[in-house]
Design a protein around this motif. Structure first.
Motif, short mmCIF file in Angstrom:
data_model
loop_
_atom_site.label_atom_id
_atom_site.label_comp_id
_atom_site.label_asym_id
_atom_site.label_seq_id
_atom_site.Cartn_x
_atom_site.Cartn_y
_atom_site.Cartn_z
N GLY A 1 -4.94 5.78 -6.56
CA GLY A 1 -5.95 6.19 -5.59
C GLY A 1 -7.36 5.72 -5.86
N GLY A 2 -7.60 5.11 -6.99
CA GLY A 2 -8.94 4.64 -7.29
C GLY A 2 -9.24 3.30 -6.63
N VAL A 3 -10.50 2.91 -6.65
CA VAL A 3 -10.91 1.61 -6.11
C VAL A 3 -10.53 0.52 -7.10
N PHE A 4 -10.05 -0.62 -6.56
CA PHE A 4 -9.67 -1.74 -7.42
C PHE A 4 -9.88 -3.03 -6.64
N ALA A 5 -9.59 -4.17 -7.24
CA ALA A 5 -9.80 -5.46 -6.59
C ALA A 5 -8.50 -6.25 -6.52
N VAL A 6 -8.33 -6.98 -5.42
CA VAL A 6 -7.22 -7.92 -5.25
C VAL A 6 -7.79 -9.23 -4.73
N ASP A 7 -7.59 -10.29 -5.49
CA ASP A 7 -8.09 -11.61 -5.10
C ASP A 7 -9.58 -11.58 -4.76
N GLY A 8 -10.34 -10.81 -5.53
CA GLY A 8 -11.78 -10.75 -5.36
C GLY A 8 -12.25 -9.81 -4.26
N GLN A 9 -11.33 -9.12 -3.59
CA GLN A 9 -11.69 -8.19 -2.52
C GLN A 9 -11.59 -6.76 -3.03
N MET A 10 -12.63 -5.94 -2.74
CA MET A 10 -12.57 -4.54 -3.12
C MET A 10 -11.58 -3.82 -2.23
N ILE A 11 -10.72 -3.02 -2.86
CA ILE A 11 -9.68 -2.31 -2.14
C ILE A 11 -9.91 -0.81 -2.26
N ASP A 12 -9.97 -0.14 -1.10
CA ASP A 12 -10.06 1.31 -1.10
C ASP A 12 -9.11 1.86 -0.04
N GLY A 13 -9.23 3.13 0.29
CA GLY A 13 -8.27 3.80 1.17
C GLY A 13 -8.00 3.11 2.49
N PRO A 14 -9.02 2.76 3.28
CA PRO A 14 -8.75 2.12 4.57
C PRO A 14 -8.04 0.78 4.45
N VAL A 15 -8.38 0.00 3.41
CA VAL A 15 -7.73 -1.30 3.23
C VAL A 15 -6.27 -1.11 2.82
N ILE A 16 -6.02 -0.09 1.99
CA ILE A 16 -4.63 0.22 1.61
C ILE A 16 -3.82 0.59 2.85
N ALA A 17 -4.42 1.36 3.75
CA ALA A 17 -3.73 1.74 4.98
C ALA A 17 -3.42 0.51 5.83
N GLN A 18 -4.34 -0.46 5.89
CA GLN A 18 -4.10 -1.70 6.62
C GLN A 18 -2.96 -2.50 5.99
N ALA A 19 -2.92 -2.52 4.67
CA ALA A 19 -1.84 -3.23 3.98
C ALA A 19 -0.49 -2.60 4.28
N ARG A 20 -0.45 -1.29 4.30
CA ARG A 20 0.80 -0.60 4.62
C ARG A 20 1.24 -0.90 6.06
N ALA A 21 0.26 -1.01 6.96
CA ALA A 21 0.59 -1.34 8.35
C ALA A 21 1.20 -2.74 8.44
N ILE A 22 0.71 -3.68 7.63
CA ILE A 22 1.27 -5.03 7.61
C ILE A 22 2.71 -5.00 7.15
N LEU A 23 2.98 -4.27 6.06
CA LEU A 23 4.34 -4.20 5.55
C LEU A 23 5.27 -3.52 6.55
N ALA A 24 4.73 -2.59 7.31
CA ALA A 24 5.55 -1.91 8.31
C ALA A 24 5.97 -2.85 9.43
N ARG A 25 5.23 -3.94 9.60
CA ARG A 25 5.53 -4.90 10.66
C ARG A 25 6.43 -6.04 10.20
N VAL A 26 6.84 -6.05 8.94
CA VAL A 26 7.74 -7.09 8.47
C VAL A 26 8.99 -7.05 9.35
N MET A 27 9.26 -8.16 10.00
CA MET A 27 10.28 -8.15 11.04
C MET A 27 11.68 -7.97 10.48
N GLN A 28 12.44 -7.08 11.12
CA GLN A 28 13.87 -6.97 10.90
C GLN A 28 14.56 -8.02 11.78
N PRO A 29 15.85 -8.27 11.57
CA PRO A 29 16.54 -9.19 12.49
C PRO A 29 16.38 -8.72 13.92
#
Length: 292
Positions: free
Chosen positions: A261-289
């Motif tokens: 739950g703490g703030v951290f960095a990925v590829d030079g970008q600061m990651i916090d709660g809203p960005v984590i939520a966006q990342a989860r939304a991307i994974l939720a869209r990974v297409m099934q057949p």
């Protein structure tokens, strides 16, 4: 398989409905020879008893709907508006089929869909429907919202929902259409129902369709409706995140677990709660057949 909020359920306890995939293809209900072909091409089929069917063919369309069933969990039936002479006839026909999710045209109040109680995608395509969209989305049997640009423009006495080739903003929606599109998305998110973007009526304008789908995805739309099978592949591709975005999202979600739950960095970008939520939304869209 998609779940459905049934009649008599409250919004807090009802099961949500999710389309089988992002590409929803309209098919005239009076053309039963096209049903299976449409289902083979798209994630779901919208069997249309409204605008796609001439008045003289409405009864034949309902008969075909009953006589030629296809996979019920991948079908939505578009019915005529409340108050029209065809509305109750459409509802009676649907009750004689295995289909239970309807898309009701020109919804202008919650009462117009709660009157029958079927799980309903409310089509917001009139000025009154647009200003009441929150009330409609809150109805207990509303499982989704879709909006329609051309009926909306016509209902205001307008001539076009988009800028013309010789105008600024070529091809894009005019301000009121953009406002309603955003308002529908906000209402769907606020009340936890599916959001379906409007059709792109210029079939030859592939670039415009692709851009519109990308924008819909960025705003969190659930799916996009279409009017031609050739549009399906572009919609599916637009809703499927790129390999690079999926890799980034996985890094973010892995980092979220590691940092508790703490703030951290990925590829030079600061990651916090809203960005984590966006990342989860991307994974939720990974297409099934594709469905089917």
């Amino acid at each position: 398989m998609s779940g459905v909020r049934g009649s008599g359920m409250t919004g807090s306890t009802a099961q949500s409905w999710t389309p089988a995939g992002p590409a929803l293809l309209f098919c005239p209900a009076d053309r039963p020879e096209r049903y299976a072909k449409a289902l083979d091409r798209a994630d779901m089929v919208i069997l249309d008893l409204e605008d796609a069917v001439a008045e003289v063919n409405k009864a034949d369309a309902r008969e075909a709907l009953i006589a030629d069933p296809i996979a019920a969990d991948r079908v939505i039936v578009r019915i005529n508006p409340a108050g029209s002479v065809e509305h109750q006839r459409d509802l009676d026909a649907v009750q004689c089929t295995p289909y239970r999710v309807v898309m009701q045209a020109k919804v202008e109040s919650a009462a117009q869909i709660t009157a029958h109680g079927l799980p309903t995608i409310a089509l917001i395509e009139t000025p009154l429907g647009a200003v009441r969209v929150e009330e409609i989305a809150a109805a207990p049997n509303c499982v989704g919202l879709m909006w329609g640009a051309e009926d909306l423009a016509a209902g205001m006495g307008g001539t076009s929902s988009r800028f013309g080739a010789d105008e600024p903003g070529t091809g894009g929606y005019r301000d009121i259409a953009r406002h309603v599109r955003a308002r529908v998305r906000l209402a769907a998110a606020a009340f936890g129902v599916a959001a379906i973007d409007a059709v792109h009526i210029d079939i030859a304008d592939v670039d415009g369709l692709v851009a519109e789908v990308r924008d819909a995805v960025a705003q969190g739309y659930t799916a996009t409706a279409c009017i031609h099978p050739s549009q399906v592949e572009h919609i599916r591709a637009g809703y499927a995140p790129s390999a690079e975005r999926v890799e980034w999202a996985r890094k973010v979600c892995d980092g979220a677990l590691a940092h508790d739950g703490g703030v951290f960095a990925v590829d030079g970008q600061m990651i916090d709660g809203p960005v984590i939520a966006q990342a989860r939304a991307i994974l939720a869209r990974v297409m099934q057949p594709p469905a089917g």
